[in-house]
Scaffold this active site. Sequence first.
Site, PDB file in Angstrom:
ATOM      1  N   PRO A 177      31.721  15.907  25.180  1.00  0.00           N
ATOM      2  CG  PRO A 177      33.085  17.190  23.781  1.00  0.00           C
ATOM      3  CD  PRO A 177      31.683  16.704  23.945  1.00  0.00           C
ATOM      4  CD  GLU A 250      33.511   1.478  32.824  1.00  0.00           C
ATOM      5  OE1 GLU A 250      34.187   1.311  33.854  1.00  0.00           O
ATOM      6  OE2 GLU A 250      33.080   0.549  32.142  1.00  0.00           O
ATOM      7  CB  CYS A 284      40.002   5.853  35.998  1.00  0.00           C
ATOM      8  SG  CYS A 284      40.257   4.865  34.525  1.00  0.00           S
TER       9      CYS A 284
HETATM   10  P1  NAD Z   1      33.593  14.659  36.162  1.00  0.00           P
HETATM   11  O1  NAD Z   1      32.715  13.680  36.870  1.00  0.00           O
HETATM   12  O2  NAD Z   1      33.798  15.976  36.782  1.00  0.00           O
HETATM   13  O3  NAD Z   1      33.036  14.947  34.698  1.00  0.00           O
HETATM   14  C1  NAD Z   1      32.830  13.921  33.763  1.00  0.00           C
HETATM   15  C2  NAD Z   1      31.837  14.413  32.718  1.00  0.00           C
HETATM   16  O4  NAD Z   1      30.563  14.579  33.332  1.00  0.00           O
HETATM   17  C3  NAD Z   1      32.196  15.755  32.095  1.00  0.00           C
HETATM   18  O5  NAD Z   1      31.881  15.710  30.728  1.00  0.00           O
HETATM   19  C4  NAD Z   1      31.286  16.714  32.855  1.00  0.00           C
HETATM   20  O6  NAD Z   1      31.013  17.897  32.127  1.00  0.00           O
HETATM   21  C5  NAD Z   1      30.038  15.870  33.025  1.00  0.00           C
HETATM   22  N1  NAD Z   1      29.146  16.259  34.136  1.00  0.00           N
HETATM   23  C6  NAD Z   1      29.478  16.873  35.294  1.00  0.00           C
HETATM   24  N2  NAD Z   1      28.377  17.018  36.070  1.00  0.00           N
HETATM   25  C7  NAD Z   1      27.340  16.467  35.396  1.00  0.00           C
HETATM   26  C8  NAD Z   1      25.945  16.301  35.679  1.00  0.00           C
HETATM   27  N3  NAD Z   1      25.405  16.725  36.824  1.00  0.00           N
HETATM   28  N4  NAD Z   1      25.168  15.685  34.763  1.00  0.00           N
HETATM   29  C9  NAD Z   1      25.714  15.234  33.600  1.00  0.00           C
HETATM   30  N5  NAD Z   1      27.015  15.367  33.277  1.00  0.00           N
HETATM   31  C10 NAD Z   1      27.826  15.983  34.164  1.00  0.00           C
HETATM   32  O7  NAD Z   1      34.983  13.904  35.917  1.00  0.00           O
HETATM   33  P2  NAD Z   1      36.327  14.501  35.295  1.00  0.00           P
HETATM   34  O8  NAD Z   1      36.958  15.401  36.318  1.00  0.00           O
HETATM   35  O9  NAD Z   1      36.089  15.022  33.936  1.00  0.00           O
HETATM   36  O10 NAD Z   1      37.200  13.155  35.129  1.00  0.00           O
HETATM   37  C11 NAD Z   1      37.988  12.625  36.132  1.00  0.00           C
HETATM   38  C12 NAD Z   1      37.291  11.443  36.806  1.00  0.00           C
HETATM   39  O11 NAD Z   1      36.948  10.452  35.838  1.00  0.00           O
HETATM   40  C13 NAD Z   1      38.201  10.733  37.795  1.00  0.00           C
HETATM   41  O12 NAD Z   1      37.473  10.451  38.960  1.00  0.00           O
HETATM   42  C14 NAD Z   1      38.580   9.446  37.078  1.00  0.00           C
HETATM   43  O13 NAD Z   1      38.936   8.407  37.927  1.00  0.00           O
HETATM   44  C15 NAD Z   1      37.337   9.162  36.301  1.00  0.00           C
HETATM   45  N6  NAD Z   1      37.612   8.248  35.166  1.00  0.00           N
HETATM   46  C16 NAD Z   1      37.180   6.947  35.205  1.00  0.00           C
HETATM   47  C17 NAD Z   1      37.489   6.066  34.160  1.00  0.00           C
HETATM   48  C18 NAD Z   1      37.055   4.615  34.150  1.00  0.00           C
HETATM   49  O14 NAD Z   1      37.157   3.975  33.106  1.00  0.00           O
HETATM   50  N7  NAD Z   1      36.600   4.056  35.248  1.00  0.00           N
HETATM   51  C19 NAD Z   1      38.246   6.538  33.087  1.00  0.00           C
HETATM   52  C20 NAD Z   1      38.669   7.872  33.086  1.00  0.00           C
HETATM   53  C21 NAD Z   1      38.351   8.723  34.134  1.00  0.00           C
END
Ligand code: NAD
Length: 547
Positions: A177, A250, A284
């Site tokens: 998560p 996504e 998103c």
């Molecule tokens: P984020 O990219 O910062 O993090 C998402 C997940 O990736 C987290 O669990 C994080 O710990 C992990 N993570 C970060 N760096 C990583 C790496 N180098 N390697 C592996 N895992 C890594 O995103 P966020 O701030 O948690 O969420 C917001 C973003 O998510 C927004 O841009 C939103 O639009 C997008 N989103 C998209 C959808 C969709 O269905 N298209 C749905 C919900 C949110």
Amino acid sequence: MELERLYVNGQWIETSKKAPTLDPSTGQAFGEVYVATEAEVDQALASATQAVQSWRWSSFRERRALLERVRAVLYDQRDALATLIAKEQGKPITEALAVEVIPSIDFLDYFIREGERVLKAQAVRAWQLLFRDKEGWIFYEPLGVVAVISPWNYPFSIPFLDIIAALFSGNTVVFKPSPVTPKVGLFIAHLFEMAEIPDGRLHVLVGGAQVGQSLVTDPRVRGVLFTGSVATGQRILELAAPALKTSLLELGGKDPAIVLEDADLDRAVPGIAWGALMNTGQTCASIERVYVHRARYLEFVERLTAFVDTLKVGDPREPETDLGPLTLDAQRNHVHRQVEAARAAGAQVVRGGTIPDRPGFFYPPTILLDVQQEWDLMQVETFGPVIPILPFDHEEEAIALANDSRYGLTASIWTRDRKRAWDLAQRLEAGTVTINDHVFSFGEPHAPWGGTKSSGLGRSHGKYHLLDLVELKYVSLDFQKRKTQFWWFPYDETYRSMLDLAFPAFFSRSIRARWLALLGFLRYFGRLRKSVSLWNLAKNLRRLLLG
Ligand code: NAD
């Protein structure tokens, strides 16, 4: 249940590291969680790798039974779950029930009722007549161990849909998560534990980028289901590329809503307010740009501001709260910086736009006019309760403005004209286009979910989700007694002459040429009979003779 420890191989385990979790309504810590180190990543992957050896062969009946038990637990626990989501992520409890829990139960029902139909071995009849002697099957085989990496904005439904799709298709799952919402993540493990999931099928590891990276690069992981920002999605794809892992991405959006001159504003105003402000704009697929036909612009602005004034911002645990806080202080700073930059460049902020003097990460619904398409406000994901509105004069202009974006997740058109909506929907660059509504299709199992351009790669939900999580294997069975096939060696003169006849016989558009070629085959009857079932060809005489 405390929800502090990680869930690995059916055990709740402690680690050497701990981190606090925040309540965004107060800005204060409300608990702690253990954070995974490399040791727990390894332990979870070892267990998931072992478990997949048996789970991949489990019957659909067994998988359905697991989902049915999870469904019963989720149904009972819905209020506890919605309360936890409100506490840790900040969306109102009512909204958590409506947009996180209801879709999750619907998707469980979809997999329970329809999943087997999508994934069971499927017989395929050969197109090429010479192959019709054989039996052909498509098998849908699990990838193996799948990593689910999720964001904080829908801390339950997004990973939950990934997890149930992965488990139903015979994979085992290691779920990470967001570090911002770890307790909701651990609650998923709690649900599955109460549903008596056999050990090793699901593991939940709390951690940040480092844990995610370890999962993506570990050779035991064969698939990555990632939801999050574009930048992280690109990084994940790079990390997954050397081993060519299946990666479903996504990502973010900057979704437009187009209000045509014939729109029903009684519907468009509350609909657009909901599409933009639901989850305090942290969706998103939130509406982040509104283009309104100039003929209705002033009326739309007036009515939208009046509607927004009726919304209640406050404690997400109160049943009448419409908007809770933003989930993170950093997110609020990002939103406010965008609003301030627009204001400094000449935008008129007609509602909101100030950080309130109260605890927690609250930000008011904000409406901006006199904005410019090239500003960050219109190009970079805001992820907050901000509605910039721009007038347009012609439909062509509205489509061009809507498509002028690196993103392409969803888009909506507000009109009374069905034909116009149908035509314009095809011209919008987006994975989903909704007419007179927005974003609701996230909760519909029959609707594919995913974005074009930088908004993602692949489609999830319903059958598309299942198909992303399997390898397709074609199996051909041939138990004829024949000792050769038409296309095997030797490549001699006779073979060449038969090929020269095969072209017109199979592919000529002239019926006469086909018939002549088929007659020509009589000379090679002996050889033909050795390699092809003439009975089978006779059964397909109609196609042979008429093409
Ligand atoms: P984020 O990219 O910062 O993090 C998402 C997940 O990736 C987290 O669990 C994080 O710990 C992990 N993570 C970060 N760096 C990583 C790496 N180098 N390697 C592996 N895992 C890594 O995103 P966020 O701030 O948690 O969420 C917001 C973003 O998510 C927004 O841009 C939103 O639009 C997008 N989103 C998209 C959808 C969709 O269905 N298209 C749905 C919900 C949110």
